[in-house]
Design a protein around this motif. Sequence first.
Motif, PDB file in Angstrom:
ATOM      1  N   GLN A   1      39.037  55.102  42.381  1.00  0.00           N
ATOM      2  CA  GLN A   1      37.670  53.530  41.937  1.00  0.00           C
ATOM      3  C   GLN A   1      37.522  53.464  40.925  1.00  0.00           C
ATOM      4  O   GLN A   1      37.158  54.120  40.561  1.00  0.00           O
ATOM      5  N   TYR A   2      37.650  51.912  40.278  1.00  0.00           N
ATOM      6  CA  TYR A   2      37.684  51.159  39.751  1.00  0.00           C
ATOM      7  C   TYR A   2      36.254  50.747  39.540  1.00  0.00           C
ATOM      8  O   TYR A   2      36.008  49.753  40.574  1.00  0.00           O
ATOM      9  N   ARG A   3      34.981  51.299  38.369  1.00  0.00           N
ATOM     10  CA  ARG A   3      33.999  50.236  38.868  1.00  0.00           C
ATOM     11  C   ARG A   3      33.600  51.062  37.273  1.00  0.00           C
ATOM     12  O   ARG A   3      33.430  51.998  36.619  1.00  0.00           O
ATOM     13  N   ASN A   4      32.477  50.050  36.762  1.00  0.00           N
ATOM     14  CA  ASN A   4      31.405  49.985  35.435  1.00  0.00           C
ATOM     15  C   ASN A   4      32.852  49.843  34.663  1.00  0.00           C
ATOM     16  O   ASN A   4      32.479  50.940  33.602  1.00  0.00           O
ATOM     17  N   GLN A   5      34.349  48.908  35.156  1.00  0.00           N
ATOM     18  CA  GLN A   5      34.884  49.213  33.575  1.00  0.00           C
ATOM     19  C   GLN A   5      35.911  51.076  33.245  1.00  0.00           C
ATOM     20  O   GLN A   5      36.015  50.979  32.410  1.00  0.00           O
ATOM     21  N   GLY A   6      35.461  51.633  34.355  1.00  0.00           N
ATOM     22  CA  GLY A   6      36.512  52.960  34.495  1.00  0.00           C
ATOM     23  C   GLY A   6      36.460  53.396  35.610  1.00  0.00           C
ATOM     24  O   GLY A   6      35.731  53.141  36.768  1.00  0.00           O
ATOM     25  N   LEU A   7      37.619  54.561  35.386  1.00  0.00           N
ATOM     26  CA  LEU A   7      38.211  54.931  36.730  1.00  0.00           C
ATOM     27  C   LEU A   7      37.123  56.239  37.489  1.00  0.00           C
ATOM     28  O   LEU A   7      36.967  57.268  36.555  1.00  0.00           O
ATOM     29  N   VAL A   8      37.236  55.980  37.969  1.00  0.00           N
ATOM     30  CA  VAL A   8      35.648  57.747  38.870  1.00  0.00           C
ATOM     31  C   VAL A   8      36.614  58.242  40.127  1.00  0.00           C
ATOM     32  O   VAL A   8      37.144  58.354  41.105  1.00  0.00           O
ATOM     33  N   ILE A   9      36.403  59.556  39.270  1.00  0.00           N
ATOM     34  CA  ILE A   9      36.516  60.746  40.257  1.00  0.00           C
ATOM     35  C   ILE A   9      36.081  60.737  41.621  1.00  0.00           C
ATOM     36  O   ILE A   9      35.138  60.773  41.556  1.00  0.00           O
TER      37      ILE A   9
ATOM     38  N   PRO B   1      33.164  48.929  27.019  1.00  0.00           N
ATOM     39  CA  PRO B   1      34.028  49.433  26.538  1.00  0.00           C
ATOM     40  C   PRO B   1      35.727  48.603  27.625  1.00  0.00           C
ATOM     41  O   PRO B   1      34.700  47.448  27.850  1.00  0.00           O
ATOM     42  N   LEU B   2      36.479  48.738  26.948  1.00  0.00           N
ATOM     43  CA  LEU B   2      37.541  46.761  27.665  1.00  0.00           C
ATOM     44  C   LEU B   2      37.925  47.185  29.286  1.00  0.00           C
ATOM     45  O   LEU B   2      37.281  48.180  29.965  1.00  0.00           O
ATOM     46  N   GLU B   3      37.679  46.126  29.424  1.00  0.00           N
ATOM     47  CA  GLU B   3      38.053  45.423  31.456  1.00  0.00           C
ATOM     48  C   GLU B   3      39.144  45.598  31.318  1.00  0.00           C
ATOM     49  O   GLU B   3      40.248  45.094  30.311  1.00  0.00           O
ATOM     50  N   TRP B   4      39.609  46.207  32.906  1.00  0.00           N
ATOM     51  CA  TRP B   4      41.059  46.138  33.075  1.00  0.00           C
ATOM     52  C   TRP B   4      41.243  45.262  34.141  1.00  0.00           C
ATOM     53  O   TRP B   4      39.702  45.099  35.058  1.00  0.00           O
ATOM     54  N   GLU B   5      42.212  45.216  34.758  1.00  0.00           N
ATOM     55  CA  GLU B   5      42.875  44.810  35.980  1.00  0.00           C
ATOM     56  C   GLU B   5      43.010  45.507  37.482  1.00  0.00           C
ATOM     57  O   GLU B   5      43.994  46.519  37.247  1.00  0.00           O
ATOM     58  N   PRO B   6      42.743  45.812  38.424  1.00  0.00           N
ATOM     59  CA  PRO B   6      42.692  46.551  38.561  1.00  0.00           C
ATOM     60  C   PRO B   6      43.883  46.521  40.178  1.00  0.00           C
ATOM     61  O   PRO B   6      43.861  47.298  40.634  1.00  0.00           O
ATOM     62  N   ILE B   7      43.865  44.595  40.396  1.00  0.00           N
ATOM     63  CA  ILE B   7      45.137  44.520  42.288  1.00  0.00           C
ATOM     64  C   ILE B   7      46.734  43.927  41.463  1.00  0.00           C
ATOM     65  O   ILE B   7      47.125  43.537  41.803  1.00  0.00           O
ATOM     66  N   SER B   8      46.227  42.619  40.982  1.00  0.00           N
ATOM     67  CA  SER B   8      47.080  41.956  40.425  1.00  0.00           C
ATOM     68  C   SER B   8      48.618  42.579  39.525  1.00  0.00           C
ATOM     69  O   SER B   8      48.021  43.005  38.997  1.00  0.00           O
ATOM     70  N   GLY B   9      49.576  42.339  39.823  1.00  0.00           N
ATOM     71  CA  GLY B   9      50.793  42.281  39.363  1.00  0.00           C
ATOM     72  C   GLY B   9      50.895  44.269  39.965  1.00  0.00           C
ATOM     73  O   GLY B   9      51.372  44.489  40.976  1.00  0.00           O
ATOM     74  N   HIS B  10      50.801  44.918  38.488  1.00  0.00           N
ATOM     75  CA  HIS B  10      51.488  46.402  38.257  1.00  0.00           C
ATOM     76  C   HIS B  10      49.720  46.853  38.943  1.00  0.00           C
ATOM     77  O   HIS B  10      50.617  48.291  39.343  1.00  0.00           O
ATOM     78  N   ALA B  11      49.306  46.480  38.815  1.00  0.00           N
ATOM     79  CA  ALA B  11      47.681  47.071  38.628  1.00  0.00           C
ATOM     80  C   ALA B  11      47.461  48.091  40.260  1.00  0.00           C
ATOM     81  O   ALA B  11      48.282  47.157  41.307  1.00  0.00           O
ATOM     82  N   PHE B  12      47.210  49.193  40.382  1.00  0.00           N
ATOM     83  CA  PHE B  12      46.764  49.204  41.466  1.00  0.00           C
ATOM     84  C   PHE B  12      45.755  50.589  41.684  1.00  0.00           C
ATOM     85  O   PHE B  12      45.798  51.034  40.751  1.00  0.00           O
ATOM     86  N   THR B  13      45.277  50.976  42.954  1.00  0.00           N
ATOM     87  CA  THR B  13      44.840  51.932  43.386  1.00  0.00           C
ATOM     88  C   THR B  13      44.207  53.022  44.466  1.00  0.00           C
ATOM     89  O   THR B  13      45.169  51.881  45.821  1.00  0.00           O
ATOM     90  N   ALA B  14      44.562  54.606  43.932  1.00  0.00           N
ATOM     91  CA  ALA B  14      44.391  54.587  45.537  1.00  0.00           C
ATOM     92  C   ALA B  14      44.209  55.799  45.317  1.00  0.00           C
ATOM     93  O   ALA B  14      44.869  56.775  44.793  1.00  0.00           O
ATOM     94  N   GLY B  15      42.774  56.414  46.163  1.00  0.00           N
ATOM     95  CA  GLY B  15      42.315  57.058  46.254  1.00  0.00           C
ATOM     96  C   GLY B  15      41.372  57.652  44.483  1.00  0.00           C
ATOM     97  O   GLY B  15      40.893  58.161  44.774  1.00  0.00           O
TER      98      GLY B  15
END
Length: 294
Positions: free
Chosen positions: A188-196, A172-186
């Motif tokens: 986790q970004y792991r293995n090309q996906g968002l983990v709940i 699947p598509l890979e993503w940028e988690p921290i640069s520019g407008h990207a962020f994660t709060a609570g």
Amino acid sequence: MQAFRGRTGSSPRTQSGPAPAPFSCHTDDHTKHVQPIRLPAMQQNLNYVYPQIFWVDGCTNLSTSGPSESSIAPFPPPVPDRKRKPRSNREGNSIGFLVVSLLILLSLTGVGLSMFQIFRLEKELTELRESASTEHIPPALEKLIGEKSESVKKEERKAAHLTGNPMQQDLPLEWEPISGHAFTAGIQYRNQGLVINETGLYFVYSNVLFRGSACSSQVLTHVVYKKNPASPGSQVLMEDKKINYCTNQKMWARKSYLGALFKLREMDSLHVNVSKIALVNFEESKTFFGLFKL
């Protein structure tokens, strides 16, 4: 105290010889004497002056041989009671009336305060209803909402926003988690996906911009799916397909947007897949992926 002396006639008689014998009467050869009565020492100490009291032996004829009844002093009046007099019933009634009056006053004060609180609450409720009808928030409610929003801010909001990564290798598509407008709060970004990490309701969205330099008959596919270690395989959450996206041989571009609300479980991981990586524009404002917890 001096003893009463007897009389022999209407006028007293003074003798130079020895003192005359006490007054007596002769009846059947018995001698009767007039004797003084001594009061107890306790009564003598009182400030009350008592007259002389005499005790006279009985005689058959007091009118001729003894002193007259008028010459005998009467019995003294009783000694006044010097003890403190008890409180009268009027004083007791006055104290009782005062206590009852104070209790009634306290009761009326409590009732008055209660009525004031009720009137104040009714007034605030009326203002709240009027503000709701006019879409105006009163200062008290606005302050309450502000305090609640501050408490929500203190609690970390679970959300994530990922932007396109041009250094794609595989689906699947890979993503940028921290640069520019990207962020994660609570989240986790792991293995090309968002983990709940907490079960709940989440709004999930994804946007992909396809573009090309020539038309083709290939179907453009955009899919958001989830996986969970406790369940085998994957489950599609959202999908979009585009056909006939161009009519000539010139350059073309088509946007595909997906967004919906889902109940996600802990350890769910969300991913994005497309039909062909080469047709995706990875600018952060055109291709992105994210979610937030409600």
